[in-house]
Scaffold this active site. Structure first.
Site, PDB file in Angstrom:
ATOM      1  N   TRP A 101      10.461 -16.098  -3.735  1.00  0.00           N
ATOM      2  CA  TRP A 101       9.367 -15.140  -3.550  1.00  0.00           C
ATOM      3  C   TRP A 101       8.986 -15.075  -2.086  1.00  0.00           C
ATOM      4  O   TRP A 101       9.385 -15.913  -1.279  1.00  0.00           O
ATOM      5  CB  TRP A 101       8.181 -15.439  -4.468  1.00  0.00           C
ATOM      6  CG  TRP A 101       7.535 -16.816  -4.372  1.00  0.00           C
ATOM      7  CD1 TRP A 101       8.082 -17.967  -3.878  1.00  0.00           C
ATOM      8  CD2 TRP A 101       6.223 -17.148  -4.813  1.00  0.00           C
ATOM      9  NE1 TRP A 101       7.198 -19.012  -3.977  1.00  0.00           N
ATOM     10  CE2 TRP A 101       6.046 -18.540  -4.556  1.00  0.00           C
ATOM     11  CE3 TRP A 101       5.189 -16.440  -5.391  1.00  0.00           C
ATOM     12  CZ2 TRP A 101       4.862 -19.212  -4.856  1.00  0.00           C
ATOM     13  CZ3 TRP A 101       4.021 -17.114  -5.692  1.00  0.00           C
ATOM     14  CH2 TRP A 101       3.854 -18.477  -5.439  1.00  0.00           C
ATOM     15  N   ASN A 102       8.213 -14.016  -1.759  1.00  0.00           N
ATOM     16  CA  ASN A 102       7.851 -13.739  -0.377  1.00  0.00           C
ATOM     17  C   ASN A 102       6.393 -13.333  -0.280  1.00  0.00           C
ATOM     18  O   ASN A 102       5.816 -12.795  -1.232  1.00  0.00           O
ATOM     19  CB  ASN A 102       8.683 -12.568   0.181  1.00  0.00           C
ATOM     20  CG  ASN A 102      10.157 -12.809   0.112  1.00  0.00           C
ATOM     21  OD1 ASN A 102      10.725 -13.567   0.897  1.00  0.00           O
ATOM     22  ND2 ASN A 102      10.816 -12.155  -0.842  1.00  0.00           N
ATOM     23  N   HIS A 112      -0.330   2.380   5.486  1.00  0.00           N
ATOM     24  CA  HIS A 112       0.280   3.682   5.722  1.00  0.00           C
ATOM     25  C   HIS A 112       1.685   3.529   6.315  1.00  0.00           C
ATOM     26  O   HIS A 112       2.056   4.166   7.294  1.00  0.00           O
ATOM     27  CB  HIS A 112      -0.628   4.523   6.630  1.00  0.00           C
ATOM     28  CG  HIS A 112      -1.971   4.756   6.027  1.00  0.00           C
ATOM     29  ND1 HIS A 112      -2.267   5.856   5.244  1.00  0.00           N
ATOM     30  CD2 HIS A 112      -3.091   3.999   6.033  1.00  0.00           C
ATOM     31  CE1 HIS A 112      -3.516   5.767   4.811  1.00  0.00           C
ATOM     32  NE2 HIS A 112      -4.033   4.648   5.281  1.00  0.00           N
ATOM     33  N   HIS A 114       3.893   6.621   1.280  1.00  0.00           N
ATOM     34  CA  HIS A 114       2.555   6.110   0.979  1.00  0.00           C
ATOM     35  C   HIS A 114       1.589   7.234   0.635  1.00  0.00           C
ATOM     36  O   HIS A 114       1.836   8.402   0.936  1.00  0.00           O
ATOM     37  CB  HIS A 114       2.007   5.281   2.142  1.00  0.00           C
ATOM     38  CG  HIS A 114       1.756   6.043   3.400  1.00  0.00           C
ATOM     39  ND1 HIS A 114       2.708   6.210   4.388  1.00  0.00           N
ATOM     40  CD2 HIS A 114       0.650   6.692   3.864  1.00  0.00           C
ATOM     41  CE1 HIS A 114       2.206   6.917   5.390  1.00  0.00           C
ATOM     42  NE2 HIS A 114       0.952   7.230   5.072  1.00  0.00           N
ATOM     43  N   ASP A 131      -2.267   8.744   1.042  1.00  0.00           N
ATOM     44  CA  ASP A 131      -3.509   8.779   1.815  1.00  0.00           C
ATOM     45  C   ASP A 131      -4.660   9.129   0.876  1.00  0.00           C
ATOM     46  O   ASP A 131      -4.619  10.147   0.179  1.00  0.00           O
ATOM     47  CB  ASP A 131      -3.467   9.876   2.894  1.00  0.00           C
ATOM     48  CG  ASP A 131      -2.459   9.603   3.992  1.00  0.00           C
ATOM     49  OD1 ASP A 131      -1.994   8.459   4.114  1.00  0.00           O
ATOM     50  OD2 ASP A 131      -2.140  10.556   4.735  1.00  0.00           O
ATOM     51  N   HIS A 188      -9.418   7.592   4.265  1.00  0.00           N
ATOM     52  CA  HIS A 188      -8.547   7.348   5.422  1.00  0.00           C
ATOM     53  C   HIS A 188      -9.054   8.074   6.664  1.00  0.00           C
ATOM     54  O   HIS A 188      -8.774   7.654   7.786  1.00  0.00           O
ATOM     55  CB  HIS A 188      -7.125   7.818   5.077  1.00  0.00           C
ATOM     56  CG  HIS A 188      -6.128   7.698   6.173  1.00  0.00           C
ATOM     57  ND1 HIS A 188      -6.039   6.597   7.000  1.00  0.00           N
ATOM     58  CD2 HIS A 188      -5.149   8.559   6.588  1.00  0.00           C
ATOM     59  CE1 HIS A 188      -5.056   6.772   7.871  1.00  0.00           C
ATOM     60  NE2 HIS A 188      -4.511   7.942   7.643  1.00  0.00           N
ATOM     61  N   HIS A 223      -5.065  15.910   7.841  1.00  0.00           N
ATOM     62  CA  HIS A 223      -5.932  14.768   7.579  1.00  0.00           C
ATOM     63  C   HIS A 223      -7.401  15.191   7.583  1.00  0.00           C
ATOM     64  O   HIS A 223      -8.161  14.870   6.670  1.00  0.00           O
ATOM     65  CB  HIS A 223      -5.711  13.677   8.630  1.00  0.00           C
ATOM     66  CG  HIS A 223      -4.438  12.914   8.473  1.00  0.00           C
ATOM     67  ND1 HIS A 223      -3.217  13.407   8.901  1.00  0.00           N
ATOM     68  CD2 HIS A 223      -4.192  11.694   7.931  1.00  0.00           C
ATOM     69  CE1 HIS A 223      -2.279  12.511   8.632  1.00  0.00           C
ATOM     70  NE2 HIS A 223      -2.834  11.467   8.044  1.00  0.00           N
TER      71      HIS A 223
END
Length: 257
Positions: A61-62, A69, A73, A75, A79, A207
């Protein structure tokens, strides 16, 4: 047969295809670069915890290190300052995450001009041919830019004048935000705005205007060429980060074949 049984049968038999619109997420995933004095996000990184060794003999695992973002992804309205009183990514309505989508293909225009901007007239011409934009659904804007996604420099396509990547005109962004019934805009580029958006009025209009209207953005999509203009059901799966402004997401399209 129930509707869900019918859907499951159609997926199993291949009459409904599931198309993955998500870019692979790795250390080489392109990320946005903002000029000084603005702060930037970090590249995606895995940090190994154990891998079948003395740190954990039977498991691998990590930890992950990433920005909200990065890569494909979502928004959320918070944001952007214009949407600061809106909902965060953990509060995105489920009907936004599973919703109809249409695909507007302007890849030929973008290939001829990397600074191509989608206009209101372009969208109206598309709707005259294909029908209205979906109420509560997604407008997916195909530019062919996903072909560049394995190379940060080609993807950002920047010179001394800034980045050159296709987007949406400020007038069209305002119209999409205020006068259309869509819940959001999906693109193949690093963000929902054009490369030259810092020079627009307002700056970063997708945006500023769409998120300010409580709508959403999807970025770094792939395989839009596999989708028809209409008839897609989009499934968006961000992490429900409480207070988060966005999240990497797996984005799937269900298409009847």
């Amino acid at each position: 047969m129930s509707l869900l049984d019918g859907l499951s049968k159609a997926i199993t038999e291949g009459t409904i295809e599931i198309v993955d619109l998500t870019a692979p997420l790795s250390a080489s995933t392109p990320i946005l670069r903002l000029p000084e004095p603005f702060a930037n996000t970090i590249p995606f990184r895995l940090e190994e915890i154990s891998r079948y060794d003395d740190r954990g003999p039977r498991w691998y695992w990590n930890d992950i290190h990433t920005g909200e973002h990065t890569g494909t992804h979502l928004d959320a309205p918070v944001h952007w300052v214009s949407g600061k009183d809106g909902h965060d990514v953990s509060q995105v309505p489920l009907k936004t995450l599973v919703a109809p989508a249409v695909v507007l293909d302007f890849s030929a225009r973008a290939a001829a001009d990397p600074d191509f901007l989608l206009s209101i007239d372009d969208v109206r011409a598309w709707t005259a041919e294909h029908g209205p934009l979906p109420d509560g659904g997604w407008l997916l804007y195909r530019t062919g830019w996903d072909e560049r996604s394995d190379d940060q420099e080609r993807f950002l396509n920047a010179d001394e004048a800034g980045s050159h990547a296709p987007g949406v005109s400020p007038e069209c962004a305002r119209w999409l935000a205020e006068e259309t019934p869509i819940t959001g805009l999906g693109v193949e580029t690093v963000g929902t705005d054009a490369g030259q958006a810092p020079t627009f009025e307002p700056m970063f209009p997708c945006h500023e205007l769409l998120l300010g209207a409580g709508k959403h953005g999807l970025t770094q999509l792939q395989n839009l060429a596999s989708l028809p203009p209409t008839g897609t059901l989009l499934v968006v799966s961000p992490l429900p980060i409480v207070g988060g402004s966005g999240s990497p997401a797996r984005v799937l399209a269900l298409v009847e074949r």
